[in-house]
Scaffold this motif. Structure first.
Motif, short mmCIF file in Angstrom:
data_model
loop_
_atom_site.label_atom_id
_atom_site.label_comp_id
_atom_site.label_asym_id
_atom_site.label_seq_id
_atom_site.Cartn_x
_atom_site.Cartn_y
_atom_site.Cartn_z
N TYR A 62 0.48 -1.75 0.06
CA TYR A 62 -0.18 0.42 0.02
C TYR A 62 1.46 1.08 -0.05
CZ TYR A 62 -3.81 -3.11 1.95
OH TYR A 62 -4.63 -4.90 2.06
N GLU A 63 0.12 2.25 -1.03
CA GLU A 63 1.33 3.80 -0.67
C GLU A 63 0.51 4.23 -0.11
OE1 GLU A 63 2.04 5.52 -4.12
OE2 GLU A 63 1.76 4.24 -5.23
N VAL A 64 0.96 5.39 0.97
CA VAL A 64 1.23 5.80 2.06
C VAL A 64 0.15 7.28 1.70
CG1 VAL A 64 0.77 6.56 4.21
CG2 VAL A 64 2.51 4.60 3.64
N GLU A 65 -0.88 7.72 1.55
CA GLU A 65 -1.69 8.96 1.04
C GLU A 65 -1.31 10.40 1.73
OE1 GLU A 65 -4.93 11.93 -1.14
OE2 GLU A 65 -3.51 8.80 -1.64
N GLY A 66 -0.82 11.16 0.53
CA GLY A 66 -0.17 12.59 1.90
C GLY A 66 1.65 12.03 1.98
N ILE A 67 1.89 10.87 1.70
CA ILE A 67 3.61 10.85 0.97
C ILE A 67 3.75 11.38 -0.52
CG2 ILE A 67 5.20 9.11 1.81
CD1 ILE A 67 3.67 10.13 3.90
N ALA A 68 5.21 12.40 -0.65
CA ALA A 68 5.40 12.20 -1.29
C ALA A 68 5.92 10.60 -2.80
CB ALA A 68 6.15 13.27 -1.95
N ALA A 69 5.86 10.93 -3.35
CA ALA A 69 5.84 9.29 -4.70
C ALA A 69 7.40 9.57 -4.04
CB ALA A 69 5.65 9.32 -6.35
N PHE A 70 8.22 10.53 -3.97
CA PHE A 70 9.36 9.50 -3.41
C PHE A 70 9.95 10.44 -2.59
CE2 PHE A 70 9.32 9.32 -8.12
CZ PHE A 70 9.62 8.37 -8.76
N THR A 71 11.25 10.21 -2.22
CA THR A 71 12.35 10.82 -0.50
C THR A 71 13.29 10.84 -1.24
OG1 THR A 71 12.24 11.01 1.50
CG2 THR A 71 12.33 8.29 0.42
N SER A 72 14.52 11.87 -0.52
CA SER A 72 15.68 11.46 -0.72
C SER A 72 16.78 11.46 0.30
CB SER A 72 15.52 13.42 -1.11
OG SER A 72 15.54 14.09 -0.37
N GLY A 73 17.74 11.32 0.15
CA GLY A 73 18.36 11.48 1.65
C GLY A 73 19.81 12.46 0.93
N HIS A 74 19.98 13.08 2.26
CA HIS A 74 20.69 13.79 2.37
C HIS A 74 22.24 13.21 3.54
CE1 HIS A 74 17.52 16.83 0.79
NE2 HIS A 74 16.98 15.97 1.03
N VAL A 75 23.00 15.54 3.87
CA VAL A 75 24.17 15.46 4.18
C VAL A 75 23.46 16.04 5.22
CG1 VAL A 75 26.35 15.38 4.32
CG2 VAL A 75 25.84 14.45 2.44
N LEU A 76 23.44 16.17 6.55
CA LEU A 76 23.72 16.85 7.80
C LEU A 76 24.56 17.16 8.12
CD1 LEU A 76 20.33 15.53 6.75
CD2 LEU A 76 20.34 15.52 9.36
N CYS A 77 25.54 18.60 7.95
CA CYS A 77 26.19 18.50 9.35
C CYS A 77 25.86 19.74 10.61
CB CYS A 77 27.16 19.65 8.20
SG CYS A 77 27.58 18.98 7.27
N ALA A 78 26.73 19.76 11.42
CA ALA A 78 26.59 21.31 12.19
C ALA A 78 26.37 22.72 11.55
CB ALA A 78 27.70 20.49 13.12
N ASN A 79 25.22 22.96 12.54
CA ASN A 79 24.94 24.15 12.21
C ASN A 79 26.08 25.55 12.40
OD1 ASN A 79 23.41 26.34 10.35
ND2 ASN A 79 21.53 25.90 12.62
N THR A 80 27.51 25.18 12.40
CA THR A 80 28.63 26.22 12.46
C THR A 80 28.84 26.69 10.98
OG1 THR A 80 29.57 24.77 12.47
CG2 THR A 80 28.35 24.48 14.47
N GLN A 81 29.35 27.84 11.60
CA GLN A 81 29.90 28.50 10.35
C GLN A 81 31.03 27.14 8.86
OE1 GLN A 81 29.84 32.06 8.59
NE2 GLN A 81 30.86 30.58 6.86
N LYS A 82 31.88 26.27 9.78
CA LYS A 82 32.41 25.05 9.59
C LYS A 82 31.35 24.14 9.04
CE LYS A 82 36.88 22.78 11.03
NZ LYS A 82 37.52 24.42 9.49
N GLY A 83 30.30 24.22 9.11
CA GLY A 83 29.18 23.31 9.03
C GLY A 83 28.84 23.76 7.82
N LYS A 84 28.30 24.90 7.90
CA LYS A 84 27.49 25.72 6.35
C LYS A 84 28.79 25.33 5.46
CE LYS A 84 24.40 28.43 9.35
NZ LYS A 84 24.04 30.06 10.08
N GLU A 85 30.08 25.48 5.89
CA GLU A 85 30.56 25.73 4.83
C GLU A 85 30.87 24.38 4.08
OE1 GLU A 85 34.95 27.46 6.53
OE2 GLU A 85 34.31 30.00 6.12
N ALA A 86 31.18 23.27 4.67
CA ALA A 86 31.16 21.88 4.59
C ALA A 86 29.84 21.26 3.76
CB ALA A 86 31.09 21.42 6.28
N ILE A 87 28.50 22.52 4.12
CA ILE A 87 27.59 21.81 3.20
C ILE A 87 27.47 22.54 1.57
CG2 ILE A 87 25.33 22.44 3.06
CD1 ILE A 87 24.91 20.31 4.40
N ALA A 88 28.76 23.49 2.06
CA ALA A 88 28.50 24.76 0.48
C ALA A 88 29.50 24.05 -0.69
CB ALA A 88 28.66 25.76 0.25
#
Length: 339
Positions: free
Chosen positions: A269-295
Protein backbone atom coordinates in the motif's frame (compact mmCIF):
# COMPACT_ATOMS: atom_id res chain seq x y z
CA UNK A 1 -1.56 1.00 -5.21
CA UNK A 2 -2.52 -2.29 -3.60
CA UNK A 3 -1.19 -5.40 -5.22
CA UNK A 4 -0.67 -9.04 -4.51
CA UNK A 5 3.06 -9.58 -4.99
CA UNK A 6 5.59 -12.38 -4.83
CA UNK A 7 8.05 -10.69 -7.22
CA UNK A 8 11.77 -10.39 -6.60
CA UNK A 9 12.12 -7.27 -6.86
CA UNK A 10 52.35 22.21 13.72
CA UNK A 11 51.55 24.72 12.51
CA UNK A 12 55.13 24.51 11.10
CA UNK A 13 57.28 27.18 12.75
CA UNK A 14 59.05 29.33 10.19
CA UNK A 15 61.93 31.55 11.34
CA UNK A 16 62.01 34.67 9.27
CA UNK A 17 65.54 35.56 8.15
CA UNK A 18 66.89 38.38 10.20
CA UNK A 19 69.93 40.51 9.69
CA UNK A 20 72.50 41.53 12.29
CA UNK A 21 74.17 44.83 11.44
CA UNK A 22 77.93 44.78 11.69
CA UNK A 23 79.34 45.94 15.00
CA UNK A 24 79.95 49.62 14.75
CA UNK A 25 83.54 50.60 15.22
CA UNK A 26 84.34 52.97 18.06
CA UNK A 27 86.35 55.42 15.98
CA UNK A 28 83.80 56.03 13.23
CA UNK A 29 83.35 59.69 12.38
CA UNK A 30 79.88 61.11 12.91
CA UNK A 31 79.43 61.36 9.15
CA UNK A 32 80.28 57.70 8.77
CA UNK A 33 77.77 56.77 11.45
CA UNK A 34 75.01 58.64 9.71
CA UNK A 35 75.88 57.11 6.34
CA UNK A 36 75.93 53.61 7.79
CA UNK A 37 72.57 54.22 9.43
CA UNK A 38 71.00 55.46 6.22
CA UNK A 39 72.39 52.50 4.33
CA UNK A 40 70.93 50.10 6.90
CA UNK A 41 67.53 51.78 6.68
CA UNK A 42 67.61 51.53 2.91
CA UNK A 43 68.40 47.84 3.05
CA UNK A 44 65.63 47.25 5.59
CA UNK A 45 63.14 49.07 3.39
CA UNK A 46 64.26 47.02 0.40
CA UNK A 47 63.86 43.82 2.42
CA UNK A 48 60.32 44.76 3.39
CA UNK A 49 59.36 45.51 -0.19
CA UNK A 50 60.71 42.16 -1.38
CA UNK A 51 58.93 40.36 1.44
CA UNK A 52 55.65 42.01 0.43
CA UNK A 53 56.18 41.07 -3.22
CA UNK A 54 56.95 37.45 -2.38
CA UNK A 55 53.93 37.34 -0.06
CA UNK A 56 51.66 38.48 -2.87
CA UNK A 57 53.24 36.03 -5.28
CA UNK A 58 52.73 33.15 -2.85
CA UNK A 59 49.09 34.11 -2.41
CA UNK A 60 48.57 34.02 -6.16
CA UNK A 61 50.23 30.61 -6.36
CA UNK A 62 47.90 29.26 -3.69
CA UNK A 63 44.85 30.79 -5.30
CA UNK A 64 45.56 29.25 -8.67
CA UNK A 65 46.91 25.93 -7.48
CA UNK A 66 44.79 22.82 -8.13
CA UNK A 67 44.10 22.48 -4.40
CA UNK A 68 42.28 25.81 -4.43
CA UNK A 69 39.65 24.30 -6.68
CA UNK A 70 39.05 21.11 -4.75
CA UNK A 71 36.42 20.79 -2.10
CA UNK A 72 38.12 18.44 0.35
CA UNK A 73 36.46 18.00 3.71
CA UNK A 74 39.35 16.35 5.49
CA UNK A 75 38.90 18.66 8.49
CA UNK A 76 35.35 17.34 8.91
CA UNK A 77 34.43 14.01 10.50
CA UNK A 78 31.77 12.22 8.47
CA UNK A 79 29.60 9.75 10.36
CA UNK A 80 27.20 7.00 9.37
CA UNK A 81 24.87 4.93 11.50
CA UNK A 82 25.06 2.12 8.96
CA UNK A 83 27.44 -0.70 9.86
CA UNK A 84 26.96 -2.04 6.36
CA UNK A 85 28.37 1.17 4.91
CA UNK A 86 31.42 1.02 7.20
CA UNK A 87 32.06 -2.63 6.40
CA UNK A 88 31.69 -2.25 2.65
CA UNK A 89 33.83 0.90 2.51
CA UNK A 90 36.66 -0.98 4.22
CA UNK A 91 36.80 -3.44 1.34
CA UNK A 92 39.17 -2.70 -1.53
CA UNK A 93 38.19 -2.27 -4.18
CA UNK A 94 34.69 -1.10 -3.29
CA UNK A 95 31.96 -3.13 -4.90
CA UNK A 96 28.57 -1.59 -5.61
CA UNK A 97 26.10 -2.51 -2.89
CA UNK A 98 23.08 -0.24 -2.85
CA UNK A 99 21.94 3.20 -3.93
CA UNK A 100 22.49 4.62 -0.45
CA UNK A 101 26.08 3.36 -0.28
CA UNK A 102 27.05 3.86 -3.91
CA UNK A 103 26.02 7.52 -3.95
CA UNK A 104 27.96 8.23 -0.73
CA UNK A 105 31.01 6.63 -2.35
CA UNK A 106 30.58 8.83 -5.43
CA UNK A 107 30.36 11.88 -3.18
CA UNK A 108 33.45 11.02 -1.13
CA UNK A 109 35.45 10.35 -4.29
CA UNK A 110 34.36 13.68 -5.77
CA UNK A 111 35.36 15.43 -2.52
CA UNK A 112 38.67 13.54 -2.47
CA UNK A 113 37.87 12.73 1.15
CA UNK A 114 40.87 10.82 2.53
CA UNK A 115 39.55 9.97 5.99
CA UNK A 116 37.43 7.00 6.93
CA UNK A 117 33.71 7.40 7.50
CA UNK A 118 33.14 6.75 11.21
CA UNK A 119 30.37 4.59 12.63
CA UNK A 120 28.20 5.92 15.42
CA UNK A 121 24.59 5.82 16.47
CA UNK A 122 22.37 8.53 15.08
CA UNK A 123 21.60 10.06 18.52
CA UNK A 124 25.35 10.38 19.19
CA UNK A 125 25.96 11.87 15.76
CA UNK A 126 23.29 14.48 16.45
CA UNK A 127 24.74 15.13 19.93
CA UNK A 128 28.18 15.73 18.43
CA UNK A 129 26.81 18.14 15.87
CA UNK A 130 24.68 19.87 18.51
CA UNK A 131 27.86 20.44 20.56
CA UNK A 132 29.41 22.23 17.58
CA UNK A 133 31.81 19.52 16.51
CA UNK A 134 32.97 19.71 12.91
CA UNK A 135 30.85 16.72 11.94
CA UNK A 136 28.36 15.55 9.36
CA UNK A 137 26.17 12.48 8.96
CA UNK A 138 25.10 10.95 5.66
CA UNK A 139 21.89 9.55 4.24
CA UNK A 140 19.25 11.26 6.36
CA UNK A 141 15.69 12.18 5.47
CA UNK A 142 14.70 15.77 6.21
CA UNK A 143 11.99 16.62 8.70
CA UNK A 144 11.10 20.05 10.19
CA UNK A 145 13.19 19.49 13.33
CA UNK A 146 16.28 18.57 11.34
CA UNK A 147 15.78 21.42 8.90
CA UNK A 148 15.71 23.85 11.83
CA UNK A 149 18.77 22.46 13.64
CA UNK A 150 21.26 21.48 10.94
CA UNK A 151 22.91 22.58 7.72
CA UNK A 152 21.50 20.34 4.99
CA UNK A 153 22.80 19.35 1.59
CA UNK A 154 21.10 18.93 -1.74
CA UNK A 155 19.57 15.49 -2.26
CA UNK A 156 22.28 12.86 -2.48
CA UNK A 157 20.06 9.95 -3.38
CA UNK A 158 16.47 9.26 -4.30
CA UNK A 159 14.10 6.45 -3.46
CA UNK A 160 10.52 5.54 -4.03
CA UNK A 161 8.90 6.43 -0.74
CA UNK A 162 8.16 3.85 1.93
CA UNK A 163 5.11 1.68 1.59
CA UNK A 164 3.17 -0.48 3.97
CA UNK A 165 3.65 -4.17 3.33
CA UNK A 166 1.09 -6.57 4.79
CA UNK A 167 1.28 -10.33 4.81
CA UNK A 168 -1.39 -11.67 2.51
CA UNK A 169 -2.30 -14.22 5.18
CA UNK A 170 -4.01 -11.38 7.07
CA UNK A 171 -7.38 -10.04 5.94
CA UNK A 172 -7.09 -7.10 3.53
CA UNK A 173 -7.40 -3.58 4.89
CA UNK A 174 -10.98 -2.38 4.99
CA UNK A 175 -12.15 0.02 2.32
CA UNK A 176 -12.63 2.70 4.98
CA UNK A 177 -8.86 2.75 5.48
CA UNK A 178 -8.16 3.29 1.80
CA UNK A 179 -8.62 6.20 -0.58
CA UNK A 180 -10.25 5.85 -3.96
CA UNK A 181 -6.85 4.98 -5.46
CA UNK A 182 -6.17 2.44 -2.73
CA UNK A 183 -3.68 4.54 -0.80
CA UNK A 184 -3.54 4.02 2.96
CA UNK A 185 -5.25 6.84 4.84
CA UNK A 186 -3.78 6.24 8.31
CA UNK A 187 -1.16 3.82 9.55
CA UNK A 188 -2.19 3.91 13.20
CA UNK A 189 -5.81 3.26 12.27
CA UNK A 190 -4.75 0.31 10.12
CA UNK A 191 -2.81 -1.21 13.02
CA UNK A 192 -5.79 -0.70 15.31
CA UNK A 193 -7.79 -2.92 12.96
CA UNK A 194 -5.35 -5.76 13.66
CA UNK A 195 -4.73 -5.61 17.45
CA UNK A 196 -2.91 -8.94 17.46
CA UNK A 197 -0.49 -7.97 14.69
CA UNK A 198 2.70 -5.93 14.95
CA UNK A 199 4.81 -3.78 12.68
CA UNK A 200 8.61 -3.60 12.57
CA UNK A 201 10.30 -0.21 12.32
CA UNK A 202 13.94 0.91 12.49
CA UNK A 203 15.03 2.70 15.66
CA UNK A 204 16.06 6.37 15.55
CA UNK A 205 14.74 6.73 12.03
CA UNK A 206 12.60 9.48 10.59
CA UNK A 207 10.15 8.78 7.79
CA UNK A 208 9.34 12.49 7.49
CA UNK A 209 6.93 14.60 9.50
CA UNK A 210 3.67 13.12 8.21
CA UNK A 211 4.47 9.49 8.88
CA UNK A 212 6.37 10.23 12.09
CA UNK A 213 3.26 11.93 13.47
CA UNK A 214 1.04 9.05 12.33
CA UNK A 215 3.30 6.42 13.91
CA UNK A 216 3.35 8.36 17.19
CA UNK A 217 -0.42 7.71 17.47
CA UNK A 218 -0.09 3.93 17.18
CA UNK A 219 -0.22 1.56 20.12
CA UNK A 220 3.46 1.17 21.25
CA UNK A 221 2.73 -2.49 22.00
CA UNK A 222 2.24 -3.08 18.29
CA UNK A 223 5.60 -1.59 17.28
CA UNK A 224 8.82 -3.58 17.27
CA UNK A 225 11.79 -1.24 17.01
CA UNK A 226 14.98 -2.71 15.61
CA UNK A 227 18.48 -1.15 15.66
CA UNK A 228 19.24 0.22 12.22
CA UNK A 229 22.46 -1.78 11.84
CA UNK A 230 20.56 -5.08 12.10
CA UNK A 231 17.24 -3.93 10.69
CA UNK A 232 17.55 -5.47 7.25
CA UNK A 233 18.51 -8.91 8.54
CA UNK A 234 15.90 -8.94 11.31
CA UNK A 235 13.24 -7.63 8.95
CA UNK A 236 13.68 -10.66 6.77
CA UNK A 237 13.62 -13.02 9.75
CA UNK A 238 10.48 -11.58 11.29
CA UNK A 239 8.37 -10.53 8.36
CA UNK A 240 9.02 -13.33 5.93
CA UNK A 241 8.63 -15.91 8.68
CA UNK A 242 5.20 -14.52 9.53
CA UNK A 243 6.24 -13.35 13.03
CA UNK A 244 4.93 -9.84 12.33
CA UNK A 245 2.16 -8.82 10.02
CA UNK A 246 3.35 -5.44 8.76
CA UNK A 247 6.50 -3.69 7.61
CA UNK A 248 6.98 -0.06 6.63
CA UNK A 249 9.90 -0.11 4.22
CA UNK A 250 11.21 1.24 0.96
CA UNK A 251 10.31 -0.77 -2.14
CA UNK A 252 14.03 -1.05 -2.93
CA UNK A 253 14.57 -2.68 0.47
CA UNK A 254 11.79 -5.15 -0.19
CA UNK A 255 13.17 -5.96 -3.65
CA UNK A 256 16.63 -6.49 -2.17
CA UNK A 257 15.22 -8.80 0.47
CA UNK A 258 13.63 -10.89 -2.22
CA UNK A 259 17.13 -11.79 -3.43
CA UNK A 260 17.84 -13.59 -0.15
CA UNK A 261 14.59 -15.29 0.72
CA UNK A 262 11.74 -17.22 -0.79
CA UNK A 263 8.87 -15.09 -2.08
CA UNK A 264 6.04 -14.50 0.38
CA UNK A 265 2.60 -13.26 -0.73
CA UNK A 266 2.12 -9.68 0.43
CA UNK A 267 -0.10 -6.70 -0.12
CA UNK A 268 1.57 -3.36 -0.80
CA UNK A 269 0.00 0.00 0.00
CA UNK A 270 1.22 3.46 -0.86
CA UNK A 271 0.56 6.01 1.89
CA UNK A 272 -1.72 8.94 1.23
CA UNK A 273 -0.07 12.34 1.66
CA UNK A 274 3.41 10.97 1.12
CA UNK A 275 5.32 12.12 -1.95
CA UNK A 276 6.09 9.40 -4.45
CA UNK A 277 9.81 9.92 -3.90
CA UNK A 278 11.97 10.74 -0.91
CA UNK A 279 15.60 11.79 -0.77
CA UNK A 280 18.61 11.25 1.43
CA UNK A 281 20.78 14.18 2.47
CA UNK A 282 24.00 15.03 4.29
CA UNK A 283 23.42 16.86 7.58
CA UNK A 284 26.21 18.94 9.18
CA UNK A 285 26.51 20.99 12.36
CA UNK A 286 24.78 24.34 12.03
CA UNK A 287 28.03 26.26 12.52
CA UNK A 288 30.13 28.36 10.17
CA UNK A 289 32.35 25.35 9.51
CA UNK A 290 29.33 23.14 9.00
CA UNK A 291 27.77 25.56 6.55
CA UNK A 292 31.05 25.79 4.63
CA UNK A 293 31.16 21.99 4.53
CA UNK A 294 27.64 21.85 3.10
CA UNK A 295 28.59 24.44 0.46
CA UNK A 296 31.46 22.20 -0.66
CA UNK A 297 29.31 19.09 -0.47
CA UNK A 298 26.70 20.75 -2.65
CA UNK A 299 29.35 21.60 -5.26
CA UNK A 300 30.37 17.95 -5.32
CA UNK A 301 26.76 16.75 -5.53
CA UNK A 302 26.11 19.10 -8.45
CA UNK A 303 29.11 17.56 -10.17
CA UNK A 304 28.05 13.95 -9.67
CA UNK A 305 24.49 14.77 -10.79
CA UNK A 306 25.95 15.06 -14.29
CA UNK A 307 27.71 11.72 -14.05
CA UNK A 308 26.19 8.63 -15.67
CA UNK A 309 27.38 6.73 -12.59
CA UNK A 310 24.92 8.69 -10.44
CA UNK A 311 21.95 7.61 -12.49
CA UNK A 312 23.20 4.04 -12.68
CA UNK A 313 23.66 3.95 -8.89
CA UNK A 314 19.89 4.33 -8.65
CA UNK A 315 18.58 2.28 -11.55
CA UNK A 316 20.62 -0.89 -11.21
CA UNK A 317 18.85 -1.91 -8.01
CA UNK A 318 15.32 -1.44 -9.29
CA UNK A 319 13.03 -3.84 -11.11
CA UNK A 320 12.75 -2.97 -14.79
CA UNK A 321 9.22 -1.64 -14.45
CA UNK A 322 10.22 0.79 -11.64
CA UNK A 323 13.13 2.40 -13.47
CA UNK A 324 11.47 4.87 -15.88
CA UNK A 325 9.66 6.91 -13.23
CA UNK A 326 12.72 7.22 -10.98
CA UNK A 327 14.92 8.04 -13.97
CA UNK A 328 12.51 10.81 -14.93
CA UNK A 329 12.64 12.17 -11.37
CA UNK A 330 16.47 12.21 -11.29
CA UNK A 331 16.75 13.81 -14.72
CA UNK A 332 14.30 16.53 -13.63
CA UNK A 333 16.36 17.23 -10.50
CA UNK A 334 19.55 17.30 -12.59
CA UNK A 335 18.00 19.77 -15.00
CA UNK A 336 16.66 21.94 -12.19
CA UNK A 337 20.03 21.96 -10.39
CA UNK A 338 21.82 22.94 -13.58
CA UNK A 339 19.52 25.82 -14.42
Amino acid sequence: MTRESTNVGDEEKQTEPFYNSQRRRRHLHNYGKVAAGEQLQAREAQRRVMKFIWSCFASVLVLFSPLAFTHSLDDITIYSDSKLLITEFEKQPYQNVSTALDTVKLLLDELDYSRNVMFTSLPRAFALMDSGEAACVVNKIINPQRREKYAISLPLNFFQSVRLYQLASLPPLSEALLTDNNHLRSLHEALAQYPDAAIILPSDFSFGNTLDSDIAKADPEQIIRLPKDVYFERFMQLFFRHQVGFALIFPSTYDRAMQYTSPVPVREYEVEGIAAFTSGHVLCANTQKGKEAIANINKAIMSIYASPAFLEAHLRYLPENSRPVLKQKILAVRKSAGS
